[in-house]
Design an enzyme around this catalytic site. Structure first.
Site, PDB file in Angstrom:
ATOM      1  N   HIS A 198      -3.948  10.352  11.575  1.00  0.00           N
ATOM      2  CA  HIS A 198      -2.957   9.928  10.590  1.00  0.00           C
ATOM      3  C   HIS A 198      -3.476   8.673   9.880  1.00  0.00           C
ATOM      4  O   HIS A 198      -4.081   7.804  10.503  1.00  0.00           O
ATOM      5  CB  HIS A 198      -1.635   9.616  11.299  1.00  0.00           C
ATOM      6  N   ASN A 199      -3.231   8.593   8.559  1.00  0.00           N
ATOM      7  CA  ASN A 199      -3.711   7.419   7.793  1.00  0.00           C
ATOM      8  C   ASN A 199      -5.158   7.098   8.171  1.00  0.00           C
ATOM      9  O   ASN A 199      -5.509   5.961   8.486  1.00  0.00           O
ATOM     10  CB  ASN A 199      -2.820   6.198   8.060  1.00  0.00           C
ATOM     11  N   GLU A 218      -6.505  12.593   7.099  1.00  0.00           N
ATOM     12  CA  GLU A 218      -5.519  12.437   6.030  1.00  0.00           C
ATOM     13  C   GLU A 218      -6.087  11.629   4.874  1.00  0.00           C
ATOM     14  O   GLU A 218      -6.782  10.629   5.078  1.00  0.00           O
ATOM     15  CB  GLU A 218      -4.262  11.751   6.570  1.00  0.00           C
ATOM     16  N   ASP A 249      -4.496   9.807   1.608  1.00  0.00           N
ATOM     17  CA  ASP A 249      -3.287   9.354   0.922  1.00  0.00           C
ATOM     18  C   ASP A 249      -3.689   8.980  -0.505  1.00  0.00           C
ATOM     19  O   ASP A 249      -4.209   7.893  -0.749  1.00  0.00           O
ATOM     20  CB  ASP A 249      -2.730   8.140   1.673  1.00  0.00           C
ATOM     21  N   HIS A 290      -2.648   3.008   1.552  1.00  0.00           N
ATOM     22  CA  HIS A 290      -1.268   3.197   1.972  1.00  0.00           C
ATOM     23  C   HIS A 290      -0.379   2.646   0.869  1.00  0.00           C
ATOM     24  O   HIS A 290      -0.237   1.440   0.726  1.00  0.00           O
ATOM     25  CB  HIS A 290      -1.004   2.485   3.300  1.00  0.00           C
ATOM     26  N   GLU A 293      -2.086  13.880   1.004  1.00  0.00           N
ATOM     27  CA  GLU A 293      -0.764  13.382   0.634  1.00  0.00           C
ATOM     28  C   GLU A 293      -0.899  12.929  -0.811  1.00  0.00           C
ATOM     29  O   GLU A 293      -1.475  11.881  -1.109  1.00  0.00           O
ATOM     30  CB  GLU A 293      -0.319  12.241   1.534  1.00  0.00           C
TER      31      GLU A 293
END
Length: 779
Positions: free
Chosen positions: A343-344, A373, A375, A388, A422
């Site tokens: 994640h991230n 991931e 983003d 982020h 994302e």
């Protein structure tokens, strides 16, 4: 059969074998003092000689040392002296401000990789003034930052690249016999060793022990009573230092009075251990591999030292060696596997103000991660960036991340990588993302369905070897190309987040559309909102992937346990941490695996028991990042519910016997001694979760003894992870973490086993071990 007379003679061979294996543990020598002519004053190069590298030109150049430029930013370029130590296992480096000796070295065994040229984010950004041929990057295991260096010449850079490669390869290939040899610590070369030199030897072989205990043992071996040990006294000191009474007792139980094991006696021990497929030929092979005394080996006999060597080897460890390589069926649909997921991924610290880095992707791949991931946000100059959103985290270019994927995704594992997008970009920069994916990844990228693929199920990891999948939103065929309302996260998380600033509204509006170019790349992983666990009429939709927050996933597990398991038997589900975890903390992944969720995404940059469980889950199957789910989580009509797993059907009994050479928690403080206790944790379905611990042993991290038994009743053993934890007991505050090791119950070997401990960030704590006896009974 040998005659009894010869056998009695061979029981005590004339030449004593070398001291036990722990003596050759990781070295930590201080820098060699410089001689007047600029060379180094060496008490000997015995370690390198054993490696066969004393005459190697690259290694000799490293021993002389090089002045290399350390690069940390555009303006921070500092020349430092780097020099290989005589131990062959550590490199000393100069620091502007003198620090403790342990902070002036790094160990060859801690190196993850050595990269040539501008192959790190730091050198790509800040190394432009140095020709790529002069540059190298040393990447370390764990959380230690990369070391970006530039040499005076390309040849000198190559010497370090080649030299480090030879040292790392030789360390990996060192025979057990070579690892036994002691290293020189006789600084004045008078063939005698003072207590100070003995302490230097202990540091050299990474032995942490109380000075008072060491001095008492020193005096007991100083038969000449002159505060010096020599010859046989040194040998006696090392033998008594590393004495293992519990192993001697086991050995004598099988060897009898003659104190060696014949092949049939070793076979009896292996059978009692529960070793699969043991034969006399297997026992003979182990003698040839681990026995140290040539005379005993020739007559197929194993001495105590050979027995210790075997039990300390990977074959004597808790992890089943057959599970260390890819051993599972890799031809089943992707939905049938747990898949290591991050994640991230771009973050190296917290999600509020931490730096973003392509190195985070490289490190994730090095840990076996297969789903990362990205983003994605609007960036300047038409170039999308990754960070982020709406925080102070730094930004990196989307294209740089895709280049890192191309260069590093398949170094450790050949099985497919999933890019979880994302998407917060407008249509124009989405098209740029699609262009970068196609041009940079080329044939790696899956752009259309495989010809031979059954449309009613996902392809297998075997079919997708070396390929990259994109997980993103898919435009319905019936819609036009103007876009549609979309979201890459669940409604629930949007409700949890506060209202964004007004200037972000335009970006969010643009993010509700998707370009046809990017949509076309979502071939097998269509990001879809999970509306129901009960599929309607018509063909199944295996290509749909739902992303759930940990809260939503837990709710489904509680309220629709079996339905959620059945859903995950044919479709992928990704679970991610709540956005409220500002410090990038993790949740317990075991809860999600219990229900068959495949993509359980964790913050890889945050150490803790959660990442220990993740490392343990994916420790097996060649660390390839794919682990086949138990049958009860793969069958479409399964009745399994993690909340109601049924009655106990397996008993695990762990007898915690001893520990060896536990590290000091404060390495610079001589009086820092741990009071260790051992805790065994069971992580599985809720009814199986348990933890039990031993009492603590006062002031003994060197060779504590417990002899205590811990027992567990298990209902769903196929899902269980066993975590062995060592802590330093404290009466007034929480215990301090010392080390741990986690592995699946189904990969845990029975019998007497050594558990090789890992640090908080997953690095080896060698030679620190636990010695246990394992028994697993199935009803």
């Amino acid at each position: 059969m040998l005659c009894g007379h010869w056998r009695r003679r061979c029981r005590r061979p004339p030449e004593e074998p070398p001291v036990p294996a722990q003596v050759s543990a990781t070295l930590a020598l201080p820098p060699s003092p410089a001689s007047p002519d600029g060379g180094t004053k060496r008490p000997g190069l015995r370690a390198l000689k054993k490696m066969g590298l004393t005459e190697d030109e690259d290694v000799r150049a490293m021993l002389r040392g090089s002045r290399l430029c350390k690069i940390r930013s555009r303006t921070w370029h500092k020349e430092r002296l780097y020099r290989l130590q005589e131990d062959g296992l550590s490199v000393w480096f100069q620091r502007r401000i003198p620090r403790a000796p342990s902070q002036h070295i790094f160990f060859v065994q801690h190196i993850e990789a050595v990269r040539e040229g501008h192959q790190s984010e730091g050198l790509r950004r800040y190394g432009g003034a140095f020709a790529p041929a002069r540059c190298l990057t040393i990447a370390f295991k764990g959380r230690r930052k990369n070391l970006d260096l530039a040499a005076p010449t390309a040849e000198e850079a190559q010497r370090w690249v080649r030299g480090l490669a030879k040292l790392r390869a030789r360390l990996d290939a060192m025979s057990q016999r070579e690892r036994l040899d002691q290293y020189p610590a006789d600084s004045n070369q008078d063939s005698k060793m003072s207590f100070k030199e003995i302490k230097s030897l202990l540091r050299m072989v990474n032995v942490d022990m109380n000075d008072m205990y060491a001095y008492r043992l020193f005096k007991e071996c100083d038969h000449s009573n002159n505060e010096r040990l020599e010859g046989a006294e040194i040998e006696e000191f090392l033998r008594r230092l590393l004495k293992r009474p519990e192993l001697e007792e086991i050995f004598s139980r099988y060897s009898g009075e003659d104190r060696v094991l014949s092949a049939p006696e070793l076979l009896e021990f292996l059978e009692d251990q529960g070793e699969d497929g043991t034969t006399l030929a297997r026992a003979q092979q182990l003698i040839q591999t681990y026995e140290l005394n040539e005379t005993a080996k020739q007559h197929e006999l194993m001495t105590l030292d050979g027995f210790m060597m075997y039990l300390l080897s990977p074959e004597g460890a808790a992890l089943d060696m057959a599970h260390a390589c890819v051993f599972q069926d890799m031809g089943q649909p992707l939905a049938h596997y747990f898949i290591s997921s991050s994640h991230n991924t771009y973050l190296t610290d917290s999600q509020i103000g931490g730096p973003s880095s392509t190195e985070a992707y490289v490190r994730a791949f090095a840990q076996g991660c297969r789903c990362v991931e990205l983003d994605c946000w609007e960036g300047p100059g038409g170039e999308p960036v990754i960070y982020h959103g709406h925080t102070l985290t730094s930004k990196i270019l989307f294209r740089d991340v895709i280049q890192a994927v191309r260069d590093h995704a398949f170094v450790l594992s050949p099985y497919p990588v999933i890019l979880s997008l994302e998407n917060h970009c407008g249509l124009e920069q989405q098209a740029a993302m699609a262009r970068h994916l196609r041009t940079i990844l080329g044939d790696m990228l899956v752009t259309q369905a495989l010809d031979s693929q059954n449309p009613e199920e996902l392809p297998s990891p075997e079919q997708l070897k070396g390929r990259v999948l994109v997980k993103g939103k898919k435009l319905p065929a019936a819609r036009n190309n103007d876009g549609r309302i979309l979201s890459d996260r669940e409604d629930e998380e949007e409700e949890e987040e506060e209202e964004e600033a007004e200037e972000a509204a335009e970006q969010r509006r643009q993010a509700k559309q998707i370009s046809p170019e990017l949509s076309a790349l979502a071939v097998y992983c269509w990001a879809t909102r999970l509306r129901t666990l009960h599929p309607g009429p018509g063909a199944p939709q295996p290509y749909q992937v739902s992303s759930l927050s940990e809260r939503k996933a837990k709710k489904l597990i509680r309220e629709a346990g079996n339905s959620f398991v059945r859903h995950n038997a044919h479709q992928l589900t990704r679970v991610y941490p709540l956005g409220l975890r500002m410090n990038s903390a993790n949740y317990n992944p075991q809860e999600m695996w219990n229900s068959g969720c495949q993509l359980v995404a964790l913050n890889f940059q945050t150490p803790g028991y959660e990442m220990d469980l993740n490392e343990g889950r994916f420790l097996i199957n060649g660390r390839c990042g794919y682990v086949l789910k138990p049958a009860c989580l793969r069958q479409p009509d399964t009745t399994f519910d993690p909340e109601c797993p049924g009655p106990p059907r397996t008993t695990l009994t762990v007898q915690v016997l001893t520990a060896q050479q536990l590290p000091k928690l404060n390495a610079e403080k001589p009086s820092s001694i741990v009071d260790p206790l051992v805790r065994v944790e069971i992580h599985g379905v809720p009814a199986d979760c348990a933890r039990k611990e031993t009492s603590y042993v006062l002031n003994n991290g060197f060779n504590p003894h417990w002899g205590q038994t811990l027992q567990f009743q298990l209902r769903a053993p196929e899902l269980v992870l066993v975590r062995f934890v060592v802590e330093d007991y404290d009466t007034t505050s929480p215990n301090d973490f010392v080390g741990q090791f986690t592995l699946p119950l189904n990969s845990l070997k029975q019998g007497y086993r050594h558990i090789h401990l890992l640090s908080k960030d997953g690095a080896s704590l060698s030679p620190a071990t636990l010695f246990v006896h394992i028994r697993i009974q199935h009803s």
